[in-house]
Design an enzyme around this catalytic site. Structure first.
Site, PDB file in Angstrom:
ATOM      1  N   LEU A  44       0.769  -1.302   0.057  1.00  0.00           N
ATOM      2  CA  LEU A  44      -0.239   0.189   0.063  1.00  0.00           C
ATOM      3  C   LEU A  44       0.776   1.319  -0.171  1.00  0.00           C
ATOM      4  CD1 LEU A  44      -2.640  -0.970   2.792  1.00  0.00           C
ATOM      5  CD2 LEU A  44      -3.169  -0.843   0.162  1.00  0.00           C
ATOM      6  N   SER A 117       1.516  -1.501  -7.180  1.00  0.00           N
ATOM      7  CA  SER A 117       1.178  -2.764  -8.044  1.00  0.00           C
ATOM      8  C   SER A 117       0.147  -3.495  -7.596  1.00  0.00           C
ATOM      9  CB  SER A 117       2.347  -3.546  -8.249  1.00  0.00           C
ATOM     10  OG  SER A 117       3.281  -3.707  -7.339  1.00  0.00           O
TER      11      SER A 117
END
Length: 215
Positions: A44, A117
């Site tokens: 995150l 990602s």
């Protein structure tokens, strides 16, 4: 040698040819004293990916290991400045990053990436581009509440206020890796310990692929 059309795509494919280099991967590994790989740090925003990546880079530099960091925000300032944050743009952002990592691996470098990602499919795409034998997925698994409490760039506050749409962890999902090579929680361990754990994991990986002449 790759065939003329083996990896080409797009309208110019018929006129693009692969030019093979004259230096073997093994020769580069012997010269540098280590095999190339990409450590793909995912997690995150605010998890500590960039901080970890640059701390590891400094440690590798101090031991004369050739390395480079690909940071998500930095790439969006230059190479990927034309991309937004739609799902398609995020995928293209990571595709380009993976291609750069592959090129860096091809010249023998250790690459440490720092990208949120969030989607497994995009990380799998990166693995396929870079090559499974050079791709090491590391989940910086710091909890959302810790990341949001840090909020080093003020992004969570803006996302909660509706100023940033499709923000990972708030209004857009994060798909955690099912079986990463390593998990690091920077909310539970200090930077020095997390960097040491990441370095140890990298060193163990490199030891299994050490060129014969430097073992």
């Amino acid at each position: 040698m790759k065939s003329a059309l083996s990896s080409c795509a797009g309208p110019a494919a018929r006129n693009v040819y692969w030019h093979a280099g004259g230096v073997a991967d093994e020769a580069r590994a012997h010269q540098f004293g280590h095999a190339p790989l990409t450590l793909w740090l995912t997690g995150l925003s605010g998890a500590g990916k960039s901080t970890l990546a640059y701390a590891l880079e400094k440690r590798l530099y101090e031991t004369c290991q050739r390395c480079a960091v690909l940071d998500g925000d930095n790439l969006r300032h230059h190479l990927n400045h034309d991309l937004g944050f739609t799902e398609a743009d995020r995928t293209e952002n990571l595709r380009r990053a993976a291609e750069v990592a592959r090129l860096m691996n091809d010249v023998g470098l250790i690459v440490v990436t720092a990208f949120i990602s969030p989607l497994r499919a995009d990380r799998e795409m990166a693995r396929e581009i870079i090559g499974a034998d050079r791709f090491v997925e590391v989940h910086v698994c710091t909890a959302l509440d810790v990341c949001e409490a840090r909020d080093p760039k003020g992004l969570y506050a803006r996302a909660r206020g509706g100023q940033i749409p499709q923000f990972t962890g708030v209004s857009s999902p994060y798909e955690a890796p099912a079986a990463p090579s390593l998990r690091l929680d920077t909310g539970a361990m200090p930077l020095q310990a997390a960097t040491a754990a990441l370095h140890a994991h990298l060193s163990a990986w490199l030891d299994t692929r050490q060129p014969e002449t430097v073992r």
